[in-house]
Design an enzyme around this catalytic site. Structure first.
Site: not given
Ligand code: G3I
Ligand code: 9MR
Length: 608
Positions: A210, A531, A577, A586
């Site tokens: 993020d 991620h 995965d 992530e």
């Protein structure tokens, strides 16, 4: 089937004969018919064959003098062979250990030890009925590329700077998130900075997949990178991943850490408290950093943020002091900032970051990562240790001390052991405030318990004895276990601790029940769909390299968002995965940091 030949019983001359015959056979029939020689190894194991995912080993490789072991699953054969890839020469025949059940993965596991193989080269392991392993190398400096790449990952996470092709290669990208106009969220408003005020807080690393930055998680991450320099200054010099600052006479690891510390300094409010995070209100879509235009906020101050900030600034103050020519005034600023944050925390000893409660009171709602913690004894202890060492004042340890409780494997919410490690490192300097013989004795007991865990795990890793090892970000549990074990070696020079740390490193690079080498770009089967927004949005097939994926997490908190489903509910194999799997795939700055540490320090231990 004939009785397997034990490697121990093979004299060098016999091995040479074996190699010769093996070569002849493979040249003649294109097969390695080692069973004819009594090895019990499969004739079907040709090099053209695809690697078996039931033979698990460190896919990157081994130091010549290191312990070496592979794990095989579901093998009926009693033996295995190590074969040189280029020549098909068999260099070692060994016996598999008896099968053991591992409940964490639901597998029958056998071990294939091959420490006797020490010559530099590229090899593969062959097991009858299973086939051939991924190729692996034995060489000096074998972990250095991983160590460098794992540090380079922080450069790829940098905000407020374009990543130039010269350093970033195909992952070059425009600048993301200048963070020069960040709004003070109403939860953070004060007389000095009323709601709507904007501040500048540029730089820092993206926390993870993020685009936000979180002080609590930055604390442990930055500490761990700085610890490489603090514990192994010479090793840190070698850890040069090629970043814009390379060549400035400062170790790259200090330059990289400073990118984040400069941001952290801006997170201190005028009263000395520290904003918990700098964030978009919600997680962004799968777009590149420069494509995001949502507003940014600093949110309320918290006790954990203040103390983690105080700790890492205190540590930084004593380390950057070595480079006062390159960074005039920096060490002093850090020391002052650390003391002010500590003073704030003493006056506000119990302010948790409770995002739900905050959202009930203030707009806009903020729903990004919380890194919420409501017990602060460990943060006080860590900050006290760092401040005591840097300022040489015992009074901090009278307020709180790491020794108040036993060490544990560190994590973002449990930082006491970072303080233990700092006191151990500087034990001669803190002897007036700390019982240093208790310090070393108790730490050693802790490390011994970790070493002991290996006997309960058929993979012979420290990782995986407890179900709780498989938390969100479980790979960082393995890496942090290894890091704390390496401190015990530094205390005692007992190689057992290095071997245990190495076992966990092997786990991360392939000796685990998923069969993945969990570091992007390293090993033959490594995560391809982490991620990680840039890796997804950049249009490049290969993920950004050098990142440690989160790893198995039976919590599977993302299951509702994920198609395909997880392959298994077993703790050790709850890994997917897939892009959707933020709970197992992530990447995060606090998971990569112990990877860098352990890769670099194992290199130093094995004589780079
Ligand atoms: O503390 C409890 C413990 O008492 C309990 O026994 C255990 C059993 O599940 O859970 C523990 O809480 C866990 C907590 O982490 C502390 O370890 C939660 O279950 C678990 O969901 C939580 O996961 C965190 C996750 O965010 C969700 O909040 C991870 O540690 C943390 O690494 C992760 O961090 C995210 C950021 O929020 C946003 N950026 C990406 C980053 C990585 O995914
Ligand atoms: O993408 C988010 C990831 O970076 C965070 O670590 C994770 C933690 O909660 O959340 C992810 O965002 C998901 C959100 O929580 C739920 N909806 C799906 C989002 C991912 O696409």
């Amino acid at each position: 089937m004939m009785k397997p030949v034990s490697s121990a019983s093979l004299a060098p001359s016999k091995l040479r004969v074996l190699r010769f015959v093996s070569n002849l056979l493979s040249k003649a029939v294109g097969l390695v018919v080692l069973s004819l020689l009594g090895s019990g190894v499969a004739p079907e194991a040709t090099r053209a064959q695809q690697a078996s995912d039931r033979i698990r080993l460190n896919q990157v490789g081994f130091y010549p003098d290191a312990k070496k072991v592979a794990v095989v699953v579901g093998a009926d054969a009693g033996s295995f062979a190590v074969v040189e890839t280029a020549t098909s020469d068999t260099v070692h025949l060994g016996t598999l250990s008896a099968a053991e059940q591992w409940d964490m993965s639901g597998e029958q596991v056998r071990r294939a030890p091959f420490s006797e193989v020490t010559a530099a080269g590229t090899y593969e392991l062959r097991v009858e009925g299973l086939g051939v392993s991924y190729p692996f190398t034995i060489e000096q400096n074998v972990f250095r590329p991983v160590a460098r790449a794992a540090l380079k990952a922080y450069y790829y996470q940098r905000m407020s700077i374009p990543l130039k092709e010269e350093y970033a290669g195909q992952w070059a990208r425009p600048m993301g998130h200048p963070d020069d106009e960040v709004q003070v969220h109403p939860s953070a408003a004060s007389e000095a900075r009323p709601e709507g005020t904007t501040i500048a807080a540029p730089k820092g690393w993206y926390d993870a997949g993020d685009y936000n930055k979180y002080v609590v998680n930055s604390g442990i991450s930055t500490y761990t990178l700085l610890a490489i320099y603090e514990h192994y200054p010479e090793g840190a010099e070698d850890l040069s991943p090629s970043i814009p600052e390379s060549g400035n006479d400062v170790p790259d690891v200090l330059d990289e850490a400073l990118w984040n510390l400069r941001w952290m300094l801006d997170m201190q409010a005028p009263d000395g408290g520290v904003y918990h995070k700098l964030t978009h209100p919600s997680f962004q879509g799968m777009v590149m950093p420069h494509e995001v235009s949502a507003p940014r906020y600093v949110v309320q101050k918290s006790t954990a943020a203040a103390l983690d900030f105080a700790a890492v600034m205190a540590q930084g103050a004593r380390l950057y002091d070595d480079y006062s020519d390159a960074f005039p005034g920096l060490a002093d600023s850090m020391r002052t900032a650390a003391l002010r944050a500590w003073t704030w925390a003493r006056a506000h000893p119990d302010v948790p970051y409770d995002q739900q409660a905050m959202n009930q009171q203030y707009d806009p709602d903020v729903v990004t990562g919380a890194y919420g913690d409501d017990t602060f004894a460990d943060e006080f202890a860590w900050a006290a240790a760092e401040l005591a060492v840097t300022t040489e004042a015992d009074s901090f340890l009278a307020v709180a001390s790491p020794l108040d409780r036993a060490p544990t494997v560190p994590s973002w919410g449990n930082v006491r052991t970072l303080g233990w490690m700092t006191l151990l490192e500087h034990r001669a300097d803190v002897a007036s405030a700390v019982d240093t013989s208790a310090l070393t004795r108790r730490y050693r007991r802790f490390a011994d318990e970790l070493v002991q865990a290996r006997t309960d795990v058929p993979y012979r890793t420290v990782m995986g004895r407890e179900r709780s090892d498989f938390a969100w970000g479980s790979n960082s549990v393995a890496a942090n276990q290894a890091m704390v074990l390496l401190q015990a070696e530094r205390l005692t020079h007992d190689p057992t601790y290095v071997q245990a740390a190495l076992a966990n490193f092997d786990y991360l690079l392939g000796r685990n029940a998923t069969g993945y080498s969990f570091v992007t770009g390293h090993g033959d089967r490594s995560p391809m769909r982490i991620h990680h927004r840039p890796s997804e949005a950049d249009g490049i097939t290969a993920p950004v390299p050098g990142f440690l994926a989160g790893g198995p997490n039976p919590g599977q908190q993302d299951a509702g968002h994920c198609d395909p489903a997880y392959p298994s509910d077993h703790p050790a194999t709850s890994y997917l995965d897939a892009l959707c799997s933020y709970a197992s795939n992530e990447v995060t700055i606090n998971w990569n940091a112990p990877l860098v540490y352990v890769a670099a320090v194992l290199g130093a231990e094995y004589g780079e």
